[in-house]
Design an enzyme around this catalytic site. Structure first.
Site, mmCIF file in Angstrom:
data_model
loop_
_atom_site.group_PDB
_atom_site.id
_atom_site.type_symbol
_atom_site.label_atom_id
_atom_site.label_comp_id
_atom_site.label_asym_id
_atom_site.label_seq_id
_atom_site.Cartn_x
_atom_site.Cartn_y
_atom_site.Cartn_z
ATOM 1 N N CYS A 1 -3.489 7.356 19.586
ATOM 2 C CA CYS A 1 -4.388 8.206 18.804
ATOM 3 C C CYS A 1 -5.811 7.664 18.870
ATOM 4 C CB CYS A 1 -3.928 8.257 17.353
ATOM 5 S SG CYS A 1 -2.276 8.962 17.123
ATOM 6 N N ASN B 1 -8.062 10.177 21.659
ATOM 7 C CA ASN B 1 -6.634 10.187 21.927
ATOM 8 C C ASN B 1 -6.392 10.268 23.433
ATOM 9 O OD1 ASN B 1 -7.624 12.934 21.576
ATOM 10 N ND2 ASN B 1 -5.523 13.661 21.517
ATOM 11 N N GLU C 1 -3.069 10.940 25.849
ATOM 12 C CA GLU C 1 -1.664 11.325 25.863
ATOM 13 C C GLU C 1 -0.979 10.863 27.147
ATOM 14 O OE1 GLU C 1 -2.156 15.261 23.055
ATOM 15 O OE2 GLU C 1 -1.673 15.555 25.161
ATOM 16 N N CYS D 1 -1.642 5.706 12.190
ATOM 17 C CA CYS D 1 -3.078 5.441 12.085
ATOM 18 C C CYS D 1 -3.471 5.084 10.666
ATOM 19 C CB CYS D 1 -3.874 6.632 12.591
ATOM 20 S SG CYS D 1 -3.759 6.807 14.388
ATOM 21 N N GLU E 1 -7.882 7.091 16.434
ATOM 22 C CA GLU E 1 -8.179 6.091 15.412
ATOM 23 C C GLU E 1 -7.758 4.694 15.875
ATOM 24 O OE1 GLU E 1 -6.846 9.893 13.201
ATOM 25 O OE2 GLU E 1 -6.485 8.929 15.131
ATOM 26 N N CYS F 1 -2.553 10.423 11.427
ATOM 27 C CA CYS F 1 -1.090 10.345 11.354
ATOM 28 C C CYS F 1 -0.673 9.095 10.561
ATOM 29 C CB CYS F 1 -0.492 10.314 12.755
ATOM 30 S SG CYS F 1 -0.707 8.749 13.634
#
Length: 133
Positions: free
Chosen positions: A54, A43, A45, A90, A56, A87
């Site tokens: 993310c 990830n 940010e 993803c 994934e 999430c």
């Protein structure tokens, strides 16, 4: 082809590279491409939270960038004392680029949860619906 243990190790290793400067919650992911190679992502940010990516989707993007169009398995390594679930965004990506692939969800310890993406995203929307015009 990589073993499940190698996929888990790759996800744990790449988790250390995460840029979780706001949440402090590092996640690493490793996908197995249909070519048998492992592709990783973490990830990253952003101060503009909506631009965060993310782990994934980062790993899937790496596989796609290398020419793969399908993933066959994914390991997701999160922090804390229970495995991290992907999430909603993803889950959609995993479905679209892997159909009903197996997920290996791990925490910082030894806990492992195995799921199929259909368990996390039942009745998924995908290109099949787009073809039913």
């Amino acid at each position: 082809m990589a073993s499940e243990e190698e996929l888990i190790a790759a996800a744990r290793e790449v988790r250390q590279n995460a840029m979780a400067i706001f949440s402090g919650f590092k996640v690493g992911a490793a996908v197995l491409g249909e070519d048998g190679k492992v592709y990783t992502g973490c990830n990253v940010e952003s101060a503009s939270y909506g631009l965060t990516i993310c782990a994934e989707r980062s790993a899937i993007s790496a596989a796609i960038s290398a020419g793969n169009r399908k993933i066959t398995q994914i390991a997701i390594a999160g922090g804390g004392h229970k495995p991290t679930m992907p999430c909603g965004a993803c889950r959609q990506w995993i479905w679209e680029f892997g159909d009903n692939v197996s997920l290996i969800l791990i925490d910082e310890g030894k806990h492992i949860v195995r799921k199929k993406i259909s368990e996390l995203l039942p009745e998924a929307f995908d290109r099949k619906q787009l073809e039913e015009k």
